[in-house]
Design an enzyme around this catalytic site. Structure first.
Site, PDB file in Angstrom:
ATOM      1  N   GLN A  66      39.284  13.991  46.350  1.00 53.52           N
ATOM      2  CA  GLN A  66      40.246  13.015  45.827  1.00 53.52           C
ATOM      3  C   GLN A  66      40.044  11.630  46.411  1.00 53.52           C
ATOM      4  O   GLN A  66      40.680  10.667  45.961  1.00 53.52           O
ATOM      5  CB  GLN A  66      41.675  13.486  46.118  1.00 53.52           C
ATOM      6  CG  GLN A  66      42.052  13.465  47.590  1.00 53.52           C
ATOM      7  CD  GLN A  66      43.393  14.100  47.844  1.00 53.52           C
ATOM      8  OE1 GLN A  66      43.529  15.322  47.847  1.00 53.52           O
ATOM      9  NE2 GLN A  66      44.402  13.273  48.075  1.00 53.52           N
ATOM     10  N   CYS A  72      46.290  14.827  45.283  1.00 49.54           N
ATOM     11  CA  CYS A  72      46.040  16.227  45.645  1.00 49.54           C
ATOM     12  C   CYS A  72      46.674  17.201  44.667  1.00 49.54           C
ATOM     13  O   CYS A  72      46.078  18.233  44.333  1.00 49.54           O
ATOM     14  CB  CYS A  72      46.523  16.505  47.061  1.00 49.54           C
ATOM     15  SG  CYS A  72      48.294  16.221  47.310  1.00 49.54           S
ATOM     16  N   HIS A 368      51.212  17.763  50.862  1.00 49.42           N
ATOM     17  CA  HIS A 368      49.867  17.967  50.317  1.00 49.42           C
ATOM     18  C   HIS A 368      49.848  19.241  49.488  1.00 49.42           C
ATOM     19  O   HIS A 368      50.527  20.221  49.813  1.00 49.42           O
ATOM     20  CB  HIS A 368      48.875  18.084  51.475  1.00 49.42           C
ATOM     21  CG  HIS A 368      47.430  18.032  51.071  1.00 49.42           C
ATOM     22  ND1 HIS A 368      46.912  17.069  50.237  1.00 49.42           N
ATOM     23  CD2 HIS A 368      46.382  18.839  51.399  1.00 49.42           C
ATOM     24  CE1 HIS A 368      45.619  17.270  50.073  1.00 49.42           C
ATOM     25  NE2 HIS A 368      45.268  18.340  50.764  1.00 49.42           N
ATOM     26  N   ASN A 390      40.535  22.876  49.530  1.00 42.48           N
ATOM     27  CA  ASN A 390      41.093  21.539  49.673  1.00 42.48           C
ATOM     28  C   ASN A 390      40.414  20.616  48.659  1.00 42.48           C
ATOM     29  O   ASN A 390      39.520  21.034  47.919  1.00 42.48           O
ATOM     30  CB  ASN A 390      40.899  21.041  51.104  1.00 42.48           C
ATOM     31  CG  ASN A 390      41.967  20.053  51.537  1.00 42.48           C
ATOM     32  OD1 ASN A 390      42.564  19.360  50.717  1.00 42.48           O
ATOM     33  ND2 ASN A 390      42.204  19.974  52.834  1.00 42.48           N
TER      34      ASN A 390
END
Length: 449
Positions: A66, A72, A368, A390
């Site tokens: 990102q 996110c 997040h 992630n």
């Protein structure tokens, strides 16, 4: 003046003497000043417990990034969706455009903001609600229900159809100037209301503002495609999908996901949020006609059970958490025991707060969103370690994936999104039938990942 209300030279002398009387304080000072708190508090034995092998694991493809943006929640949502495309067409990797939903989210959030400003024109500008609306009207962040609203209305497209721009990879300038413009428009709307303008006239003003917002977004992000050509080749280099699609057609054909099947489960043990109730958050959303958000509040174990059931069906799980708590970023480790902060400083900092108190006192909230793509079990069959996808690229953690200790899940995971079929029937019925309790706009459950 009463000396107990101010810091005196005697207080400073006492604190200084106590600090330097303990050699461990001096060692800690020297180490932290040179290396920083987390590096010094890092517990190597906990790092050594990490693994790269999982009992249940979903293979996802290349890691996404990102970059310098707060997208996110979009990356996590798209990463759960791309898995379906990869499986359907036997692709080794694939990415959906992250700039595409960013464009529409900024446009829809602007409209949402204007409608809230119009709705609150009777309130003083320094009221808590109006001040809250003005604080961060165009945040990059969001939640699953907001992403669902975007996809339902605008669909998705491959990354090649709307690639990244300088302003999508680093949203700072875009957000700065759009925020300033929205606040200027808010002033003009409120001024017009004070001068007697009708709601109909305010909405006609809004139409002009929205044209300017659209122009700003096209300038920064490019024009979203109305149609695009697709050529996907599978692992054997055979043409797996070919054609011209609109974004909605591509979502229906390639992703083939029933968005209404996926619901948000939260876990917030505060006194004002009893478990087994449904909640929404006042003034939280983006697409006006889609409404706001809807959650059911369950125990951490119930969130885990649903997530594990979905993972066992080879489907990843969107989740939201407070990522920087007890987190070793370089190693990608989320573990309550990975950092020994209290021993380093010599008094309780991490200890003493339970999950509810952290929420009540502003110490923690969802910051997040990521994707659960694997889990390990202990000898008793209980989850012990989770594998996390992630969206920070492949140069951290273990080739871009993180690990999350099960005890950390209990404390810092606040939301998961699962197909409702993985919930017990009574929870599904409750989610669909219960009248939601409306939380304040500033409630921690309204935080944006």
């Amino acid at each position: 003046m009463d000396k107990t209300v101010c810091i005196t030279p005697s207080d400073i002398d006492t604190a200084q003497a106590a600090f330097f009387a303990d050699k461990s304080h001096i060692i800690a000072k020297n180490a932290v000043c040179g290396k920083g708190v987390r590096d010094v508090a890092r517990v190597p034995e906990q790092v050594a417990k990490n693994t790269t092998v999982f009992d249940v694991e979903v293979k996802q493809g290349k890691r996404t990034n990102q970059k310098r943006s707060g997208r996110c929640w979009m990356f996590a949502s798209l990463n759960t969706m791309r898995m379906r495309v990869m499986k359907k067409y036997k692709l080794s990797t694939f990415e959906l455009s992250q700039a595409y939903p960013l464009f529409w989210d900024k446009l829809e959030k602007s409209n949402w903001f204007f409608e809230n400003i119009i709705d609150t024109c009777e309130q003083p500008v320094n009221s808590r609600e109006v001040s809250f609306l003005l604080t961060d009207p165009i945040s990059d962040g969001g939640q699953w229900d907001m992403f669902k609203a975007l996809v339902s209305k605008y669909g998705v497209c491959p990354k090649e159809a709307m690639p990244e721009t300088a302003c999508s990879s680093n949203t700072s300038d875009l957000d700065t100037y759009l925020t300033r413009y929205l606040r200027l428009c808010a002033k003009q709307l409120r001024d017009a209301h004070a001068q007697g303008s009708t709601v109909e006239h305010l909405r006609s003003m809004k139409k002009t503002y929205m044209q300017n917002v659209y122009s700003l977004l096209v300038t920064c992000l490019g024009q979203p495609p109305a149609k695009f050509d697709v050529r996907l080749r599978d692992k054997d280099d055979k043409l797996a999908l070919s054609g011209t699609f609109t974004p909605l057609e591509f979502f229906k054909e390639a992703v083939a996901l029933n968005l209404d099947d996926y619901i948000s489960l939260i876990s917030a043990p505060t006194a004002d949020k009893p478990f087994n109730r449904v909640y929404t958050v006042s003034r939280l959303g983006n697409v006006v006609e889609a409404g706001g958000v809807r959650y059911i509040n369950l125990t951490p174990q119930e969130l885990k059970d649903a997530a594990i059931a979905q993972l066992k069906d080879n489907l990843p799980v969107w989740f939201g958490c407070d990522v920087m708590q007890s987190f070793l970023r370089e190693e990608g480790i989320m573990d309550l025991d990975a950092l020994d902060i209290d021993t380093l400083f010599g008094f309780d900092i991490m200890a003493g707060f339970d999950k509810a108190a952290r929420l009540d006192y502003g110490e923690s909230l969802m910051t997040h969103a990521m994707v659960l793509e694997g889990v390990n079990f202990d000898a008793d069959g209980k989850p012990s370690l989770w594998k996390v996808e992630n969206s920070w690229g492949d140069d951290h953690g273990k080739d871009g994936f993180d690990t999350l200790a099960d005890s950390w899940f209990d404390e810092y995971v606040y939301q998961v999104v699962v197909d409702k079929k993985y919930l017990p029937a009574d929870k599904r019925a409750l989610f669909e039938s219960d009248t939601p309790i409306v939380l304040d706009p500033w409630d921690p459950m309204g935080s944006l990942a």
